[in-house]
Enzyme design. Structure first.
Site, PDB file in Angstrom:
ATOM      1  CG  ASP A 260       7.802  -3.146   0.249  1.00  7.49           C
ATOM      2  OD1 ASP A 260       7.188  -2.131  -0.122  1.00  7.49           O
ATOM      3  OD2 ASP A 260       8.828  -3.568  -0.313  1.00  7.49           O
TER       4      ASP A 260
ATOM      5  CG  HIS B  34       7.656   4.904   4.468  1.00  7.91           C
ATOM      6  ND1 HIS B  34       8.624   5.844   4.160  1.00  7.91           N
ATOM      7  CD2 HIS B  34       8.308   3.713   4.603  1.00  7.91           C
ATOM      8  CE1 HIS B  34       9.805   5.245   4.108  1.00  7.91           C
ATOM      9  NE2 HIS B  34       9.641   3.948   4.362  1.00  7.91           N
TER      10      HIS B  34
ATOM     11  CB  SER C  53       4.795  -7.008  13.533  1.00  7.76           C
ATOM     12  OG  SER C  53       3.695  -7.293  14.375  1.00  7.76           O
TER      13      SER C  53
END
Length: 284
Positions: free
Chosen positions: A87, A144, A251
């Site tokens: 995200d 992911h 980050s």
């Protein structure tokens, strides 16, 4: 001319600030921890309805909250060759110009610099494709897999700890190749790809599911792990959408793909918000 915010980062004791932030984030400070989490949720507009555990009082440390899991099904995995691993927002994407990756207007850096000086590894991505994804403080901070893959190598590269927000990306030359980073090299049915987890100011540490916390320690030299022996392979094979790592505070992730028929989703463009699991690219 760089902004005052960018210029100040050259003077700040970024490592000391990061160590202190990491110590606080891992501390179990009871009421104080809950108060800080409550402020953070309100200030950044974090949607706790997506969290597996939406009760902020249940998180024992800020890191527990920051790396919170989603409810099952909160991020469906698209039927696409490559899906978004995080995200966040798209910083930049496109073709690698021989070995040069575009960072921002007036700034680029080389694939060799990004992966810690390994020219042979970098050459596998000459004229390939890249995407740089930024995770803001409010975002979900687990990372992911964009597709099924098997881990081959992990390289921890020491470096600076500049902020990685868009303002700093426009003002610090070679930002993503000068900050501390963890380079993860995978093989897949479509060929090799690299996921680079880039550290930043107050990013206390980066972790992977197969290794745990990678940094600290920060010994000041490149460290490398290989996963090519048969006894290791069982633990480092992933399906599309599997968790592979996480940031303890926010980050950036930079991904490299070899030259070929990769086409980013037509809706993908710089500054666009993205969600983990949505279509990222197709492969011919």
């Amino acid at each position: 001319m760089p902004s005052l915010f960018v210029r100040s980062q050259y003077l700040l004791p970024k490592r000391a600030i990061t160590v202190l932030a990491g110590a606080f984030a891992s501390a179990r400070a009871g009421f104080l921890t809950t108060a800080v989490i409550r402020w953070f949720v309100d200030h950044y507009g974090v949607d706790m309805n997506e969290a597996l555990d939406p009760d902020i009082r249940s998180y024992q440390s800020f890191n527990d909250f920051f790396t919170r899991a989603f409810k099952p099904g909160a991020r469906p995995i698209a039927d696409a060759d490559l899906v978004c691993p995080i995200d966040g927002a798209i910083s930049q994407l496109g073709r690698i110009d021989r070995d040069r990756i575009f960072q921002a207007k007036g700034h680029d850096y080389t694939t060799t610099e990004l992966v810690g000086g390994d020219a042979e590894l970098a050459a596998r991505f000459q004229d390939g494709s890249f995407v740089t994804l930024y995770l803001s403080p409010k975002d979900y901070h687990r990372i992911h897999m964009p597709c099924a893959g098997r881990l081959v190598r992990m390289i921890h590269v020491p470096g600076d700890l500049f902020s990685v927000n868009p303002v700093t990306a426009r003002g610090v030359p070679g930002l993503f190749a000068r900050n501390e980073r963890v380079v993860c090299v995978f093989d897949s049915a479509h060929g090799p790809f690299v996921m680079v987890l880039v550290g930043a100011t107050i990013v206390g540490s980066m972790a992977t599911v197969w290794h745990g916390v990678v940094n600290p320690p920060r010994p000041g030299e490149i460290r490398e792990w290989t996963y090519t022996q048969p006894q290791n392979q069982r633990d480092v094979e992933f399906e599309k959408g599997d968790e592979m790592g996480r940031f303890l505070l926010g980050s950036t992730v930079v991904m490299l793909f070899p030259a070929g028929a990769l086409e980013f989703d037509p809706s993908w463009r710089p500054d666009r918000d993205v969600r983990m699991g949505e279509p990222m690219a197709s492969l011919g």
